[in-house]
Each structure stands twice: as structure tokens, then as C-alpha cells.
Design a protein around this motif. Structure first.
Motif, PDB file in Angstrom:
ATOM      1  N   ASP A 138       0.921  -1.111  -0.044  1.00 41.63           N
ATOM      2  CA  ASP A 138       0.215  -0.002  -0.021  1.00 41.63           C
ATOM      3  C   ASP A 138       0.804   1.210   0.192  1.00 41.63           C
ATOM      4  O   ASP A 138       0.449   2.468  -0.602  1.00 41.63           O
ATOM      5  CB  ASP A 138      -0.909  -0.096   1.222  1.00 41.63           C
ATOM      6  N   ASP A 139       2.172   1.219   0.613  1.00 44.59           N
ATOM      7  CA  ASP A 139       2.933   2.453   0.597  1.00 44.59           C
ATOM      8  C   ASP A 139       4.266   2.113   1.068  1.00 44.59           C
ATOM      9  O   ASP A 139       4.553   0.945   1.629  1.00 44.59           O
ATOM     10  CB  ASP A 139       2.363   3.378   1.689  1.00 44.59           C
ATOM     11  N   GLU A 140       5.290   2.801   0.546  1.00 39.57           N
ATOM     12  CA  GLU A 140       6.555   2.488   0.872  1.00 39.57           C
ATOM     13  C   GLU A 140       7.249   3.993   0.828  1.00 39.57           C
ATOM     14  O   GLU A 140       7.118   4.726   0.239  1.00 39.57           O
ATOM     15  CB  GLU A 140       7.310   1.572  -0.246  1.00 39.57           C
ATOM     16  N   THR A 141       8.456   3.873   1.838  1.00 41.62           N
ATOM     17  CA  THR A 141       9.331   4.985   1.879  1.00 41.62           C
ATOM     18  C   THR A 141      10.666   4.477   2.025  1.00 41.62           C
ATOM     19  O   THR A 141      10.854   3.445   2.547  1.00 41.62           O
ATOM     20  CB  THR A 141       8.914   5.941   2.507  1.00 41.62           C
ATOM     21  N   MET A 142      11.849   5.370   1.789  1.00 41.78           N
ATOM     22  CA  MET A 142      13.003   4.768   2.289  1.00 41.78           C
ATOM     23  C   MET A 142      13.668   6.014   2.633  1.00 41.78           C
ATOM     24  O   MET A 142      13.652   7.251   2.409  1.00 41.78           O
ATOM     25  CB  MET A 142      13.914   4.414   0.858  1.00 41.78           C
ATOM     26  N   VAL A 143      14.438   5.876   3.950  1.00 42.78           N
ATOM     27  CA  VAL A 143      15.078   6.897   4.630  1.00 42.78           C
ATOM     28  C   VAL A 143      16.697   6.246   4.752  1.00 42.78           C
ATOM     29  O   VAL A 143      16.914   5.297   4.740  1.00 42.78           O
ATOM     30  CB  VAL A 143      14.606   7.049   6.153  1.00 42.78           C
ATOM     31  N   GLU A 145      19.752   6.701   7.411  1.00 45.25           N
ATOM     32  CA  GLU A 145      20.216   7.276   8.667  1.00 45.25           C
ATOM     33  C   GLU A 145      21.404   6.468   9.095  1.00 45.25           C
ATOM     34  O   GLU A 145      21.488   5.271   8.867  1.00 45.25           O
ATOM     35  CB  GLU A 145      18.951   7.010   9.561  1.00 45.25           C
ATOM     36  N   ASP A 146      22.374   7.273   9.570  1.00 47.91           N
ATOM     37  CA  ASP A 146      23.704   6.521  10.314  1.00 47.91           C
ATOM     38  C   ASP A 146      24.222   5.613   9.110  1.00 47.91           C
ATOM     39  O   ASP A 146      24.520   4.548   9.394  1.00 47.91           O
ATOM     40  CB  ASP A 146      23.214   5.809  11.431  1.00 47.91           C
ATOM     41  N   ARG A 147      24.254   6.093   7.916  1.00 47.70           N
ATOM     42  CA  ARG A 147      25.133   5.607   6.703  1.00 47.70           C
ATOM     43  C   ARG A 147      24.244   4.285   6.389  1.00 47.70           C
ATOM     44  O   ARG A 147      24.902   3.381   5.714  1.00 47.70           O
ATOM     45  CB  ARG A 147      26.490   5.325   6.931  1.00 47.70           C
ATOM     46  N   ILE A 148      23.041   4.151   6.826  1.00 54.23           N
ATOM     47  CA  ILE A 148      22.223   3.048   6.389  1.00 54.23           C
ATOM     48  C   ILE A 148      20.931   3.450   5.761  1.00 54.23           C
ATOM     49  O   ILE A 148      20.293   4.246   5.802  1.00 54.23           O
ATOM     50  CB  ILE A 148      21.879   1.899   7.764  1.00 54.23           C
ATOM     51  N   TYR A 149      20.653   2.676   4.549  1.00 55.98           N
ATOM     52  CA  TYR A 149      19.339   2.869   3.846  1.00 55.98           C
ATOM     53  C   TYR A 149      18.296   1.951   4.393  1.00 55.98           C
ATOM     54  O   TYR A 149      18.366   0.726   4.729  1.00 55.98           O
ATOM     55  CB  TYR A 149      19.551   2.471   2.456  1.00 55.98           C
ATOM     56  N   TYR A 150      17.195   2.586   5.043  1.00 54.78           N
ATOM     57  CA  TYR A 150      16.069   1.805   5.579  1.00 54.78           C
ATOM     58  C   TYR A 150      14.840   1.985   4.410  1.00 54.78           C
ATOM     59  O   TYR A 150      14.479   3.085   4.148  1.00 54.78           O
ATOM     60  CB  TYR A 150      15.600   2.244   6.876  1.00 54.78           C
ATOM     61  N   THR A 151      14.330   0.592   4.403  1.00 56.65           N
ATOM     62  CA  THR A 151      13.055   0.500   3.405  1.00 56.65           C
ATOM     63  C   THR A 151      12.101   0.408   4.344  1.00 56.65           C
ATOM     64  O   THR A 151      11.932  -0.751   5.138  1.00 56.65           O
ATOM     65  CB  THR A 151      13.238  -0.573   2.422  1.00 56.65           C
ATOM     66  N   ILE A 152      10.761   0.849   4.430  1.00 50.97           N
ATOM     67  CA  ILE A 152       9.606   0.794   5.107  1.00 50.97           C
ATOM     68  C   ILE A 152       8.658   0.670   4.323  1.00 50.97           C
ATOM     69  O   ILE A 152       8.310   1.255   3.425  1.00 50.97           O
ATOM     70  CB  ILE A 152       9.368   2.112   6.056  1.00 50.97           C
ATOM     71  N   ILE A 153       7.917  -0.519   4.489  1.00 52.10           N
ATOM     72  CA  ILE A 153       6.752  -1.152   3.649  1.00 52.10           C
ATOM     73  C   ILE A 153       5.617  -1.270   4.544  1.00 52.10           C
ATOM     74  O   ILE A 153       5.744  -1.875   5.537  1.00 52.10           O
ATOM     75  CB  ILE A 153       7.171  -2.444   2.972  1.00 52.10           C
ATOM     76  N   ARG A 154       4.396  -0.745   3.875  1.00 52.46           N
ATOM     77  CA  ARG A 154       3.223  -1.041   4.631  1.00 52.46           C
ATOM     78  C   ARG A 154       2.458  -1.757   3.331  1.00 52.46           C
ATOM     79  O   ARG A 154       2.062  -1.534   2.554  1.00 52.46           O
ATOM     80  CB  ARG A 154       2.282   0.298   4.923  1.00 52.46           C
ATOM     81  N   PHE A 155       1.685  -2.876   4.188  1.00 51.86           N
ATOM     82  CA  PHE A 155       1.279  -3.928   3.385  1.00 51.86           C
ATOM     83  C   PHE A 155      -0.468  -3.822   3.966  1.00 51.86           C
ATOM     84  O   PHE A 155      -0.608  -3.623   5.092  1.00 51.86           O
ATOM     85  CB  PHE A 155       1.505  -5.395   3.638  1.00 51.86           C
ATOM     86  N   LYS A 156      -1.324  -3.914   2.952  1.00 56.94           N
ATOM     87  CA  LYS A 156      -2.948  -3.936   3.346  1.00 56.94           C
ATOM     88  C   LYS A 156      -3.168  -5.133   2.927  1.00 56.94           C
ATOM     89  O   LYS A 156      -2.989  -5.670   1.892  1.00 56.94           O
ATOM     90  CB  LYS A 156      -3.341  -2.596   2.719  1.00 56.94           C
ATOM     91  N   LYS A 157      -4.590  -5.552   3.597  1.00 58.41           N
ATOM     92  CA  LYS A 157      -4.949  -6.857   3.321  1.00 58.41           C
ATOM     93  C   LYS A 157      -5.863  -6.517   2.067  1.00 58.41           C
ATOM     94  O   LYS A 157      -6.345  -5.558   1.599  1.00 58.41           O
ATOM     95  CB  LYS A 157      -6.019  -7.144   4.467  1.00 58.41           C
ATOM     96  N   GLY A 172      10.467  -2.308  -5.338  1.00 58.14           N
ATOM     97  CA  GLY A 172       9.209  -1.794  -4.608  1.00 58.14           C
ATOM     98  C   GLY A 172       8.447  -0.997  -5.715  1.00 58.14           C
ATOM     99  O   GLY A 172       8.870  -0.123  -6.128  1.00 58.14           O
ATOM    100  N   PRO A 173       7.113  -1.469  -5.697  1.00 51.74           N
ATOM    101  CA  PRO A 173       6.123  -0.949  -6.675  1.00 51.74           C
ATOM    102  C   PRO A 173       5.977   0.652  -6.553  1.00 51.74           C
ATOM    103  O   PRO A 173       5.893   1.393  -7.479  1.00 51.74           O
ATOM    104  CB  PRO A 173       5.026  -1.561  -6.674  1.00 51.74           C
ATOM    105  N   ILE A 174       5.843   0.937  -4.927  1.00 52.01           N
ATOM    106  CA  ILE A 174       5.544   2.394  -4.879  1.00 52.01           C
ATOM    107  C   ILE A 174       6.968   3.026  -4.882  1.00 52.01           C
ATOM    108  O   ILE A 174       6.890   4.322  -5.490  1.00 52.01           O
ATOM    109  CB  ILE A 174       5.089   2.512  -3.252  1.00 52.01           C
ATOM    110  N   LEU A 175       7.929   2.468  -4.561  1.00 51.09           N
ATOM    111  CA  LEU A 175       9.244   3.399  -4.566  1.00 51.09           C
ATOM    112  C   LEU A 175       9.588   3.752  -6.043  1.00 51.09           C
ATOM    113  O   LEU A 175      10.195   4.656  -6.502  1.00 51.09           O
ATOM    114  CB  LEU A 175      10.233   2.574  -3.872  1.00 51.09           C
ATOM    115  N   ARG A 176       9.115   2.963  -6.986  1.00 50.50           N
ATOM    116  CA  ARG A 176       9.724   2.733  -8.279  1.00 50.50           C
ATOM    117  C   ARG A 176       8.849   4.089  -8.914  1.00 50.50           C
ATOM    118  O   ARG A 176       9.090   4.741 -10.066  1.00 50.50           O
ATOM    119  CB  ARG A 176       9.059   1.544  -9.334  1.00 50.50           C
TER     120      ARG A 176
END
Length: 224
Positions: A138-143, A145-157, A172-176
Motif C-alpha cells: 500500500d505504501d513504501e518509503t526509504m530513509v 540514517e547513520d549511513r544505512i538505507y532503510y526501506t519501510i513497507i506498509r502492506f494492506k489486506k 518496490g512498486p511504490i518506490l519505483r
């Protein structure tokens, strides 16, 4: 309220107002405490499976004066969820472990409408395996921080509107679609790392695998 890290802030923003959150691997319960104190949600569960982290978590909840609104649970993954919990956050751990937690007690997913993950590894496997449990991205973002790339993904039913492609699962379809600055920089780093691997003396199978990935990353960078 304590200031959250960029990673935890991004996760907090994925939680929808009014959700009943279960935070698996809650550590010091920073996420549920922040969300309840800010008024975004009213109730939460904080879950840890080891006694040390569990005691730190309960202490943090008590110090925040929220023991009546955030319940602390010493349990394994999602084996025990309170009635009404409709959102899961499983963050700060590897992608395959996150999938195992969900798959081990998938009968408890019947009440879960949203799952938020920030897998450190195995992003492609996470997207495929959680989708197979009856969810869509349903949503994705990437941050960064501290020299690390974090991908946060929200899945919906629910099922995806169309099957995810290989590139969707990898990147990632949303990140793309968003193609933010951090995401593009991450792609460039992936390309550089794969190029370095291809310069090494690899076996045929490994070379073909890394070359295929390199081409996918290169094509994604070039895609408008």
C-alpha cells in the motif's frame, strides 16, 4: 515526547490514526509510546520475547504513565494478540525473520488489516511472501540514517491490482513510482556494489546471478 530517529519517525507516519497497534520487537516501546502520547492512536501492544528487553519495555511504559493504554506482552511474535489489534509493526530485524513471524501464526492475521515492516535484508523475498499471505503493498518509503538505507513497507489486506513484476519485488512498486532522491541514490550504490562483485573472480553461476541483478538495477536507474 522523546524525539524519534528518522527510521522510527517514518514508521510512525505509516501507522494510520485510530489504529490498534501491536509492535513486535518493541525494545524500549519508543514507537507505541510516541504514537499514544501524540494522540495518533489510543491503544497499543508492545511485544518482546526475551526477559531483558521485556523488563526495559515495561519500565519505559510505566515511566511514560501509559501502562493502562499500552499493554506489555512477553510472547513469541504474534502468537498472542489482543482482541481489536488491527495493525502490526515488525521492525528492526531481518526480512526473513519477519516473514517467519507472520507465517508461523498466520491464523492470527485474520484480524490484521495493515502490516508495517522495515526489513534490513531480503526485500524481494519479503514482498513476495507477505503478498502470498493475502496482502498488497500500500505504501513504501526509504530513509537514510547513520549511513544505512532503510526501506519501510506498509502492506494492506487484499490482492494487488496487478501481479508484481520482478522489478517491483526487487525495488518496490511504490518506490519505483515515487523515485525519491534517497531511492535513486540507493540504486546507484547497488549498481556500484554489483559492479565491484563482477570484477572479482566468480564462478559461472554466481557471475550470471550478479550480472542479471546488475542489469535490472541499471535499467531501473535509466527508467524515466
Amino acid at each position: 515526547m522523546k524525539r524519534l530517529s528518522a527510521r522510527l519517525q517514518a514508521i510512525a507516519e505509516m501507522v494510520e490514526p485510530g489504529s490498534y497497534l501491536a509492535d513486535v520487537g518493541s525494545d524500549h516501546a519508543l514507537l507505541p509510546i510516541h504514537l499514544v502520547e501524540s494522540g495518533k492512536i489510543s491503544w497499543a501492544m508492545a511485544i518482546e520475547n526475551k526477559i531483558g528487553p521485556y523488563l526495559h519495555m515495561t519500565q519505559a511504559i510505566d515511566e511514560a504513565g501509559l501502562h493502562g493504554r499500552i499493554s506489555a506482552s512477553k510472547s513469541d511474535g504474534i502468537s498472542v494478540l489482543r482482541d481489536g489489534v488491527n495493525t502490526l509493526a515488525i521492525c528492526g530485524m531481518g526480512g526473513l525473520l519477519s516473514c517467519e513471524i507472520l507465517e508461523k501464526n498466520k491464523e492470527n492475521l485474520a484480524q490484521i488489516n495493515a502490516i508495517i515492516l522495515d526489513p534490513h535484508r531480503d526485500l524481494e523475498a519479503v514482498r513476495r511472501r507477505v503478498t502470498a499471505l493475502g496482502y498488497h503493498i500500500d505504501d513504501e518509503t526509504m530513509v537514510y540514517e547513520d549511513r544505512i538505507y532503510y526501506t519501510i513497507i506498509r502492506f494492506k489486506k487484499g490482492t494487488p491490482s496487478a501481479p508484481y513484476s520482478v522489478a517491483d519485488c526487487l525495488f518496490g512498486p511504490i518506490l519505483r513510482k515515487k523515485r525519491g532522491e534517497v531511492f535513486v541514490r540507493w540504486l546507484e550504490n547497488q549498481k556500484k556494489a554489483l559492479s565491484g562483485l563482477l570484477d572479482k573472480n566468480l564462478g559461472k553461476e554466481a557471475r550470471e546471478r550478479y550480472l542479471s541483478l546488475y542489469r535490472l538495477v541499471r535499467d531501473e536507474i535509466q527508467r524515466n
